[in-house]
Write an enzyme that holds these catalytic residues in place. Structure first.
Site, mmCIF file in Angstrom:
data_model
loop_
_atom_site.group_PDB
_atom_site.id
_atom_site.type_symbol
_atom_site.label_atom_id
_atom_site.label_comp_id
_atom_site.label_asym_id
_atom_site.label_seq_id
_atom_site.Cartn_x
_atom_site.Cartn_y
_atom_site.Cartn_z
ATOM 1 N N TYR A 172 54.861 81.008 105.645
ATOM 2 C CA TYR A 172 54.129 82.197 105.211
ATOM 3 C C TYR A 172 55.010 83.169 104.440
ATOM 4 O O TYR A 172 54.667 83.596 103.329
ATOM 5 C CB TYR A 172 53.519 82.900 106.420
ATOM 6 C CG TYR A 172 52.749 84.148 106.053
ATOM 7 C CD1 TYR A 172 51.483 84.060 105.480
ATOM 8 C CD2 TYR A 172 53.296 85.420 106.264
ATOM 9 C CE1 TYR A 172 50.778 85.206 105.122
ATOM 10 C CE2 TYR A 172 52.596 86.568 105.910
ATOM 11 C CZ TYR A 172 51.345 86.447 105.342
ATOM 12 O OH TYR A 172 50.651 87.578 104.983
ATOM 13 N N LYS A 176 54.743 84.312 100.306
ATOM 14 C CA LYS A 176 54.465 85.654 99.793
ATOM 15 C C LYS A 176 55.577 86.121 98.857
ATOM 16 O O LYS A 176 55.323 86.858 97.893
ATOM 17 C CB LYS A 176 54.248 86.632 100.944
ATOM 18 C CG LYS A 176 52.982 86.362 101.744
ATOM 19 C CD LYS A 176 51.723 86.399 100.873
ATOM 20 C CE LYS A 176 50.455 86.265 101.690
ATOM 21 N NZ LYS A 176 49.230 86.317 100.847
#
Length: 249
Positions: A172, A176
């Protein structure tokens, strides 16, 4: 004619909050959702509250649905003014980041990393490129990519910073950071055409994706996205922002 905005992953959570706020500003809002029924239910509820809201079936990892969504928007509206790339996954399901042990770099499953990047990075490219011809017809095109404070390399590398207590993340968080870099590249390409393209960290919002461990309401998290989606012509581009202002890269 009202402005047309597409919000991906908007049948719940932050995306739905953004859709609700954009509709309250008088925009025609298209709710992108993988599940047609859930998308239509969300759109119907926002219409009942007075918004001009429609559902569009859109799975950012399925090129066929992306192409079909662009075709439907073109046929019905002819252009797009705002694109909010909100659809995203953590990879770990509905757990707090404190419990995302399957993200630890030394033991992470590559398939999980691929799945996260497929949605959070490649999906953004797919949707953005499909919608660009429609956005180019807008007098004031705006693209907002929903990032995370976790996407800040500066913040996450600080051993005494706010992320020091969290588990390291190989899926994750890097997705990003990649999205932030991608945002800058789109902004650089499209700057001459009047686009404003920015990444936004909505903050730690109470949603399904963190098992409701977040501290902010959906409305609070959505507010900064809406602000960046409605920038004046002299607004920033190629930036990374939270409710408190610029976020370090």
């Amino acid at each position: 004619m009202s402005k047309i905005a597409l919000v991906t992953g908007a049948n719940k959570g932050i995306g739905r909050g953004v859709a609700e706020q954009l509709a309250s500003l008088g925009m025609t809002v298209l709710i992108g959702a993988r599940d047609a029924r859930r998308g239509e239910e969300a759109a119907a509820e926002l219409r009942a509250a007075g918004g001009e809201v429609h559902a569009v079936t859109l799975d950012v990892t399925d090129p066929a649905t992306v192409r079909e969504a662009a075709k439907q928007i073109e046929e019905r509206f002819g252009l797009l003014d705002v694109l909010i790339n909100n659809a995203g996954i953590t990879g770990s399901g509905q757990v707090s980041p404190m419990d995302a042990y399957d993200q630890v770099p030394s033991t992470v499953e590559l398939d999980m990393v691929r799945a996260v990047f497929d949605t959070n990075v490649f999906g953004v490219i797919a949707v953005t490129n499909a919608m660009l011809p429609l956005l180019r017809r807008s007098a004031a095109p705006r693209i907002v990519n929903v990032s995370s404070h976790g996407g800040s390399v500066t913040l996450t590398c600080d051993p005494d910073g706010p992320f020091a207590a969290l588990l390291p993340s190989a899926a994750y968080v890097p997705s990003k950071a990649a999205l932030n870099a991608l945002t800058v590249q789109y902004a650089n390409e499209l700057r001459k055409d009047g686009f404003l393209v920015n990444a936004v960290a909505p903050g730690y919002v109470d949603t399904d994706s963190n098992n409701h461990a977040g501290l902010l309401t959906v409305a609070q998290g959505a507010a900064v996205l809406v602000r960046m989606a409605t920038l004046d012509a002299d607004g920033p581009t190629a930036g990374f922002f939270s409710e408190d202002g610029p976020v370090p890269w």
